[in-house]
Design a protein around this motif. Structure first.
Motif, PDB file in Angstrom:
ATOM      1  N   TYR A   9       0.840  -1.197   0.000  1.00 44.86           N
ATOM      2  CA  TYR A   9       0.000   0.000   0.000  1.00 44.86           C
ATOM      3  C   TYR A   9       0.875   1.247   0.000  1.00 44.86           C
ATOM      4  O   TYR A   9       0.628   2.191  -0.745  1.00 44.86           O
ATOM      5  CB  TYR A   9      -0.920  -0.014   1.230  1.00 44.86           C
ATOM      6  CG  TYR A   9      -1.780   1.221   1.341  1.00 44.86           C
ATOM      7  CD1 TYR A   9      -2.929   1.357   0.563  1.00 44.86           C
ATOM      8  CD2 TYR A   9      -1.440   2.256   2.206  1.00 44.86           C
ATOM      9  CE1 TYR A   9      -3.709   2.492   0.654  1.00 44.86           C
ATOM     10  CE2 TYR A   9      -2.212   3.404   2.292  1.00 44.86           C
ATOM     11  CZ  TYR A   9      -3.359   3.518   1.515  1.00 44.86           C
ATOM     12  OH  TYR A   9      -4.129   4.653   1.612  1.00 44.86           O
ATOM     13  N   GLU A  10       1.901   1.283   0.833  1.00 41.04           N
ATOM     14  CA  GLU A  10       2.821   2.418   0.884  1.00 41.04           C
ATOM     15  C   GLU A  10       3.535   2.611  -0.449  1.00 41.04           C
ATOM     16  O   GLU A  10       3.725   3.734  -0.902  1.00 41.04           O
ATOM     17  CB  GLU A  10       3.837   2.251   2.022  1.00 41.04           C
ATOM     18  CG  GLU A  10       3.241   2.423   3.401  1.00 41.04           C
ATOM     19  CD  GLU A  10       2.574   3.775   3.594  1.00 41.04           C
ATOM     20  OE1 GLU A  10       3.122   4.797   3.115  1.00 41.04           O
ATOM     21  OE2 GLU A  10       1.484   3.808   4.212  1.00 41.04           O
ATOM     22  N   GLN A  11       3.931   1.510  -1.083  1.00 41.03           N
ATOM     23  CA  GLN A  11       4.557   1.597  -2.406  1.00 41.03           C
ATOM     24  C   GLN A  11       3.584   2.185  -3.428  1.00 41.03           C
ATOM     25  O   GLN A  11       3.963   2.991  -4.275  1.00 41.03           O
ATOM     26  CB  GLN A  11       5.045   0.225  -2.867  1.00 41.03           C
ATOM     27  CG  GLN A  11       6.296  -0.238  -2.163  1.00 41.03           C
ATOM     28  CD  GLN A  11       6.755  -1.578  -2.701  1.00 41.03           C
ATOM     29  OE1 GLN A  11       5.950  -2.470  -3.014  1.00 41.03           O
ATOM     30  NE2 GLN A  11       8.075  -1.726  -2.820  1.00 41.03           N
ATOM     31  N   LYS A  13       1.006   4.183  -2.783  1.00 43.28           N
ATOM     32  CA  LYS A  13       0.812   5.599  -2.501  1.00 43.28           C
ATOM     33  C   LYS A  13       2.022   6.426  -2.961  1.00 43.28           C
ATOM     34  O   LYS A  13       1.867   7.514  -3.507  1.00 43.28           O
ATOM     35  CB  LYS A  13       0.557   5.831  -0.999  1.00 43.28           C
ATOM     36  CG  LYS A  13      -0.757   5.249  -0.509  1.00 43.28           C
ATOM     37  CD  LYS A  13      -1.927   5.705  -1.355  1.00 43.28           C
ATOM     38  CE  LYS A  13      -2.660   6.857  -0.734  1.00 43.28           C
ATOM     39  NZ  LYS A  13      -3.804   7.303  -1.545  1.00 43.28           N
ATOM     40  N   GLN A  14       3.209   5.882  -2.757  1.00 42.68           N
ATOM     41  CA  GLN A  14       4.433   6.564  -3.219  1.00 42.68           C
ATOM     42  C   GLN A  14       4.433   6.686  -4.744  1.00 42.68           C
ATOM     43  O   GLN A  14       4.756   7.742  -5.292  1.00 42.68           O
ATOM     44  CB  GLN A  14       5.678   5.814  -2.738  1.00 42.68           C
ATOM     45  CG  GLN A  14       6.999   6.413  -3.199  1.00 42.68           C
ATOM     46  CD  GLN A  14       7.257   7.803  -2.632  1.00 42.68           C
ATOM     47  OE1 GLN A  14       6.770   8.150  -1.550  1.00 42.68           O
ATOM     48  NE2 GLN A  14       7.994   8.613  -3.368  1.00 42.68           N
ATOM     49  N   ALA A  15       4.018   5.624  -5.416  1.00 37.90           N
ATOM     50  CA  ALA A  15       3.957   5.646  -6.888  1.00 37.90           C
ATOM     51  C   ALA A  15       2.916   6.668  -7.348  1.00 37.90           C
ATOM     52  O   ALA A  15       3.126   7.375  -8.344  1.00 37.90           O
ATOM     53  CB  ALA A  15       3.634   4.256  -7.424  1.00 37.90           C
ATOM     54  N   GLU A  16       1.793   6.767  -6.640  1.00 34.45           N
ATOM     55  CA  GLU A  16       0.777   7.751  -6.983  1.00 34.45           C
ATOM     56  C   GLU A  16       1.330   9.178  -6.821  1.00 34.45           C
ATOM     57  O   GLU A  16       1.105  10.036  -7.678  1.00 34.45           O
ATOM     58  CB  GLU A  16      -0.468   7.586  -6.099  1.00 34.45           C
ATOM     59  CG  GLU A  16      -1.330   6.403  -6.469  1.00 34.45           C
ATOM     60  CD  GLU A  16      -2.518   6.232  -5.513  1.00 34.45           C
ATOM     61  OE1 GLU A  16      -2.562   6.889  -4.445  1.00 34.45           O
ATOM     62  OE2 GLU A  16      -3.396   5.421  -5.841  1.00 34.45           O
ATOM     63  N   ARG A  17       2.039   9.442  -5.724  1.00 30.59           N
ATOM     64  CA  ARG A  17       2.626  10.767  -5.506  1.00 30.59           C
ATOM     65  C   ARG A  17       3.651  11.097  -6.592  1.00 30.59           C
ATOM     66  O   ARG A  17       3.687  12.218  -7.107  1.00 30.59           O
ATOM     67  CB  ARG A  17       3.272  10.844  -4.116  1.00 30.59           C
ATOM     68  CG  ARG A  17       2.263  10.933  -2.975  1.00 30.59           C
ATOM     69  CD  ARG A  17       2.947  11.241  -1.650  1.00 30.59           C
ATOM     70  NE  ARG A  17       3.829  10.173  -1.206  1.00 30.59           N
ATOM     71  CZ  ARG A  17       3.459   9.134  -0.464  1.00 30.59           C
ATOM     72  NH1 ARG A  17       2.200   9.005  -0.073  1.00 30.59           N
ATOM     73  NH2 ARG A  17       4.342   8.226  -0.098  1.00 30.59           N
ATOM     74  N   GLU A  18       4.471  10.125  -6.938  1.00 29.02           N
ATOM     75  CA  GLU A  18       5.459  10.339  -7.991  1.00 29.02           C
ATOM     76  C   GLU A  18       4.795  10.602  -9.336  1.00 29.02           C
ATOM     77  O   GLU A  18       5.241  11.464 -10.103  1.00 29.02           O
ATOM     78  CB  GLU A  18       6.405   9.145  -8.077  1.00 29.02           C
ATOM     79  CG  GLU A  18       7.345   9.025  -6.887  1.00 29.02           C
ATOM     80  CD  GLU A  18       8.146   7.734  -6.878  1.00 29.02           C
ATOM     81  OE1 GLU A  18       7.994   6.901  -7.804  1.00 29.02           O
ATOM     82  OE2 GLU A  18       8.933   7.552  -5.930  1.00 29.02           O
ATOM     83  N   GLU A  20       1.772  11.887  -9.781  1.00 28.36           N
ATOM     84  CA  GLU A  20       1.177  13.219  -9.713  1.00 28.36           C
ATOM     85  C   GLU A  20       2.232  14.308  -9.886  1.00 28.36           C
ATOM     86  O   GLU A  20       2.008  15.294 -10.587  1.00 28.36           O
ATOM     87  CB  GLU A  20       0.443  13.399  -8.376  1.00 28.36           C
ATOM     88  CG  GLU A  20      -0.844  12.610  -8.289  1.00 28.36           C
ATOM     89  CD  GLU A  20      -1.460  12.636  -6.885  1.00 28.36           C
ATOM     90  OE1 GLU A  20      -0.874  13.286  -5.972  1.00 28.36           O
ATOM     91  OE2 GLU A  20      -2.517  12.020  -6.706  1.00 28.36           O
TER      92      GLU A  20
END
Length: 86
Positions: A9-11, A13-18, A20
């Protein structure tokens, strides 16, 4: 299993932030490109105008030089005539 799920899940979310951030950066660069393309068009138009002004100024300069030379030649001839009559 819970730990792996949390890590995944953290990965995610990190991929989503990157993604964006990359999308924002790409959009910003696209806007900059559009701005600079418009500036190029405007600058090309300004250059064309400046070149036309230069052409007109050079033509005017040539006319005035020819007029000055003709008048100078006429004046010189008159001086020579006056010198000859003395």
């Amino acid at each position: 299993m819970q730990q792996k799920t949390n890590f995944a899940y953290e990965q995610m979310k990190q991929a989503e932030r990157e993604a964006e951030a990359a999308e924002y950066q790409a959009k910003t660069k696209q806007e900059q490109l559009m701005y600079f393309k418009q500036r190029i068009v405007e600058t090309e138009q300004e250059l064309k105008s400046a070149e036309e002004e230069l052409k007109a100024a050079n033509a005017k300069k040539e006319v005035t030089i020819k007029r000055w030379r003709a008048l100078s030649d006429t004046l010189s001839q008159e001086w020579r005539k006056q010198e000859g009559h003395r």
